[in-house]
Design a protein around this motif. Structure first.
Motif, PDB file in Angstrom:
ATOM      1  N   ASP A 127       0.695  -1.214   0.346  1.00 31.29           N
ATOM      2  CA  ASP A 127       0.149  -0.004   0.460  1.00 31.29           C
ATOM      3  C   ASP A 127       0.759   1.198  -0.079  1.00 31.29           C
ATOM      4  N   VAL A 128       0.521   2.101  -1.520  1.00 30.88           N
ATOM      5  CA  VAL A 128       1.648   3.002  -1.117  1.00 30.88           C
ATOM      6  C   VAL A 128       1.201   4.246  -1.453  1.00 30.88           C
ATOM      7  N   VAL A 129       0.818   5.182  -0.603  1.00 36.28           N
ATOM      8  CA  VAL A 129       0.565   6.706  -0.375  1.00 36.28           C
ATOM      9  C   VAL A 129       0.934   7.437  -0.544  1.00 36.28           C
ATOM     10  N   GLU A 130       0.849   8.778  -1.890  1.00 31.83           N
ATOM     11  CA  GLU A 130       1.859   9.544  -2.362  1.00 31.83           C
ATOM     12  C   GLU A 130       1.103  11.053  -1.862  1.00 31.83           C
ATOM     13  N   THR A 131       1.821  11.584  -1.695  1.00 34.48           N
ATOM     14  CA  THR A 131       1.525  13.735  -1.328  1.00 34.48           C
ATOM     15  C   THR A 131       1.829  14.403  -2.600  1.00 34.48           C
ATOM     16  N   VAL A 132       1.268  14.476  -3.968  1.00 35.35           N
ATOM     17  CA  VAL A 132       1.661  14.873  -5.358  1.00 35.35           C
ATOM     18  C   VAL A 132       0.660  16.357  -5.849  1.00 35.35           C
ATOM     19  N   SER A 133       0.855  17.053  -6.582  1.00 29.53           N
ATOM     20  CA  SER A 133       0.273  18.496  -6.657  1.00 29.53           C
ATOM     21  C   SER A 133      -0.367  17.283  -7.889  1.00 29.53           C
ATOM     22  N   LEU A 134      -1.382  18.706  -8.732  1.00 29.31           N
ATOM     23  CA  LEU A 134      -2.565  18.199  -9.691  1.00 29.31           C
ATOM     24  C   LEU A 134      -2.289  17.856 -11.048  1.00 29.31           C
ATOM     25  N   GLU A 135      -0.730  18.746 -11.062  1.00 30.54           N
ATOM     26  CA  GLU A 135       0.624  18.719 -12.074  1.00 30.54           C
ATOM     27  C   GLU A 135       0.399  16.608 -12.145  1.00 30.54           C
ATOM     28  N   GLU A 136       1.021  16.201 -10.985  1.00 25.78           N
ATOM     29  CA  GLU A 136       2.011  15.120 -11.296  1.00 25.78           C
ATOM     30  C   GLU A 136       0.007  13.850 -11.076  1.00 25.78           C
ATOM     31  N   LEU A 137      -0.849  14.399 -10.532  1.00 28.94           N
ATOM     32  CA  LEU A 137      -2.170  13.386 -10.429  1.00 28.94           C
ATOM     33  C   LEU A 137      -1.960  13.745 -11.777  1.00 28.94           C
ATOM     34  N   GLU A 138      -2.098  14.580 -12.381  1.00 26.36           N
ATOM     35  CA  GLU A 138      -2.819  14.691 -13.944  1.00 26.36           C
ATOM     36  C   GLU A 138      -1.941  13.859 -14.778  1.00 26.36           C
ATOM     37  N   ARG A 139      -0.785  13.505 -14.625  1.00 22.42           N
ATOM     38  CA  ARG A 139       0.018  13.212 -15.152  1.00 22.42           C
ATOM     39  C   ARG A 139       0.445  11.497 -15.248  1.00 22.42           C
ATOM     40  N   ARG A 140       0.057  11.072 -13.729  1.00 21.05           N
ATOM     41  CA  ARG A 140       0.324   9.895 -13.296  1.00 21.05           C
ATOM     42  C   ARG A 140      -0.977   9.281 -13.849  1.00 21.05           C
ATOM     43  N   ALA A 141      -2.061   9.868 -13.342  1.00 21.09           N
ATOM     44  CA  ALA A 141      -3.408   9.222 -14.577  1.00 21.09           C
ATOM     45  C   ALA A 141      -3.538   9.585 -15.593  1.00 21.09           C
ATOM     46  N   GLY A 142      -2.529   9.599 -16.786  1.00 22.05           N
ATOM     47  CA  GLY A 142      -3.019   9.851 -18.002  1.00 22.05           C
ATOM     48  C   GLY A 142      -3.710  10.419 -18.731  1.00 22.05           C
ATOM     49  N   ARG A 143      -3.919  12.165 -18.199  1.00 23.85           N
ATOM     50  CA  ARG A 143      -5.688  12.226 -19.092  1.00 23.85           C
ATOM     51  C   ARG A 143      -5.630  13.430 -17.720  1.00 23.85           C
ATOM     52  N   PRO A 144      -5.849  14.868 -18.173  1.00 28.67           N
ATOM     53  CA  PRO A 144      -6.507  16.043 -17.395  1.00 28.67           C
ATOM     54  C   PRO A 144      -7.680  15.401 -16.680  1.00 28.67           C
ATOM     55  N   LEU A 145      -7.613  16.042 -15.074  1.00 28.38           N
ATOM     56  CA  LEU A 145      -8.920  16.054 -14.395  1.00 28.38           C
ATOM     57  C   LEU A 145      -9.277  16.968 -14.245  1.00 28.38           C
ATOM     58  N   THR A 146     -10.912  16.669 -14.956  1.00 25.67           N
ATOM     59  CA  THR A 146     -11.448  17.734 -14.603  1.00 25.67           C
ATOM     60  C   THR A 146     -12.110  18.224 -12.614  1.00 25.67           C
ATOM     61  N   ALA A 147     -12.628  18.914 -12.246  1.00 29.05           N
ATOM     62  CA  ALA A 147     -12.773  19.072 -10.964  1.00 29.05           C
ATOM     63  C   ALA A 147     -13.734  18.150 -10.415  1.00 29.05           C
ATOM     64  N   GLY A 148     -15.116  17.377 -11.122  1.00 31.08           N
ATOM     65  CA  GLY A 148     -15.659  16.742 -11.165  1.00 31.08           C
ATOM     66  C   GLY A 148     -15.120  15.122 -10.802  1.00 31.08           C
ATOM     67  N   ASP A 149     -14.234  15.130 -11.651  1.00 36.52           N
ATOM     68  CA  ASP A 149     -12.927  13.879 -11.686  1.00 36.52           C
ATOM     69  C   ASP A 149     -12.410  13.678 -10.195  1.00 36.52           C
TER      70      ASP A 149
ATOM     71  N   ARG B 139      -4.637   3.616 -11.387  1.00 34.83           N
ATOM     72  CA  ARG B 139      -4.822   3.452 -11.948  1.00 34.83           C
ATOM     73  C   ARG B 139      -6.210   2.876 -12.943  1.00 34.83           C
ATOM     74  N   LEU B 140      -6.790   2.230 -11.549  1.00 37.33           N
ATOM     75  CA  LEU B 140      -8.452   1.808 -11.833  1.00 37.33           C
ATOM     76  C   LEU B 140      -9.239   2.551 -11.347  1.00 37.33           C
ATOM     77  N   GLY B 141      -9.184   3.966 -10.429  1.00 28.84           N
ATOM     78  CA  GLY B 141      -9.740   4.176 -10.455  1.00 28.84           C
ATOM     79  C   GLY B 141      -9.948   5.098 -11.874  1.00 28.84           C
ATOM     80  N   VAL B 142      -8.814   6.095 -12.107  1.00 32.61           N
ATOM     81  CA  VAL B 142      -8.993   6.548 -13.426  1.00 32.61           C
ATOM     82  C   VAL B 142      -9.940   5.725 -14.230  1.00 32.61           C
ATOM     83  N   GLN B 143     -10.038   4.593 -14.765  1.00 38.03           N
ATOM     84  CA  GLN B 143     -10.369   3.423 -15.594  1.00 38.03           C
ATOM     85  C   GLN B 143     -12.076   3.721 -15.409  1.00 38.03           C
ATOM     86  N   LEU B 144     -12.482   3.600 -13.709  1.00 36.49           N
ATOM     87  CA  LEU B 144     -13.535   4.084 -13.493  1.00 36.49           C
ATOM     88  C   LEU B 144     -14.382   5.175 -13.791  1.00 36.49           C
TER      89      LEU B 144
END
Length: 235
Positions: free
Chosen positions: A101-123, A149-154
């Motif tokens: 279990d790995v929980v990291e603190t990241v910026s929105l930019e890094e979160l989007e990079r790892r998600a592989g897509r832009p994220l809206t406030a709703g996302d 990765r699973l969350g982004v797919q959902l």
């Protein structure tokens, strides 16, 4: 042009963005034979499909588990050649089950990079509802890397957030019950053995149980959905 799965093909830039890696990484994996070559379309542009997305996700998961490129190459060569993207996702799920279990603190930019897509406030709100991310201090987010990765797919699944959360509760409830019953069963088998035997059994049974659960659930779900679709078509 569409893929066999009916999806619009991806360029190498779109594939890299979808997987959360760089174009250079995609090309490197391709040069090593870890990814199949793209379909060459008009103007000599390479097109990638769901198989490339799923295989790239598996490669990234294997790397996160500490496997070398040569070990990953051997792993992929052992897989059947006719695996579907869904089959590859099952393999990735088995590999991911070993991840701590790995929980990291990241910026929105890094979160989007790892998600592989832009994220809206709703996302972001939806990911938070699924306990994938939580807001932290200074416009940062705490993210569960194992679930991202699973969350982004959902996010793209045509189900309401309430239905997804209800499904999550069902899975957690029944998986915990299965884990408890299996644990009790194995404890009975090793009750009279020494600690070394217990550790050895645990190391051997973990991957086997995970694979068995995934395979059994996959087949059961396929049967349930098949009956549902057949029944709906008969109405």
């Amino acid at each position: 042009m569409t893929t066999d799965a009916g999806e619009t093909p991806l360029t190498i830039d779109e594939l890299a963005a979808r997987a959360g890696v760089t174009v250079r990484t995609v090309r490197f994996y391709g040069s090593k034979g870890l990814l199949p070559p793209p379909v060459i379309g008009p103007r000599r542009v390479g097109h990638y499909g769901p198989d490339h997305v799923a295989r790239l996700a598996l490669i990234e998961e294997l790397q996160q588990q500490g496997m070398t490129l040569s070990a990953i190459e051997r792993y992929l060569k052992q897989l059947p050649h006719d695996l579907t993207p869904h089959d590859l996702a099952i393999h990735r799920a088995v590999v991911a089950s070993w991840a701590p279990d790995v929980v990291e603190t990241v910026s929105l930019e890094e979160l989007e990079r790892r998600a592989g897509r832009p994220l809206t406030a709703g996302d972001v709100d939806r990911l938070a509802a699924m306990n994938v991310v939580t807001e932290a201090e200074g416009d940062t987010f705490r993210v569960d890397s194992g679930l991202l990765r699973l969350g982004v797919q959902l996010l793209d699944v045509p189900l309401s957030q309430e239905a997804i959360l209800a499904a999550r509760r069902v899975l957690i409830e029944h998986s915990r019950a299965a884990a408890h019953e299996l644990s009790q069963l194995f404890r009975g088998e090793v009750a009279e053995r020494d600690a070394q035997d217990v550790r050895s059994l645990s190391a051997h049974m973990h991957p086997l149980v995970v694979q068995a659960l995934l395979t059994t659930f996959q087949r059961s779900l396929r049967e349930e959905l098949g009956e549902w679709v057949t029944g709906s078509g008969a109405d």
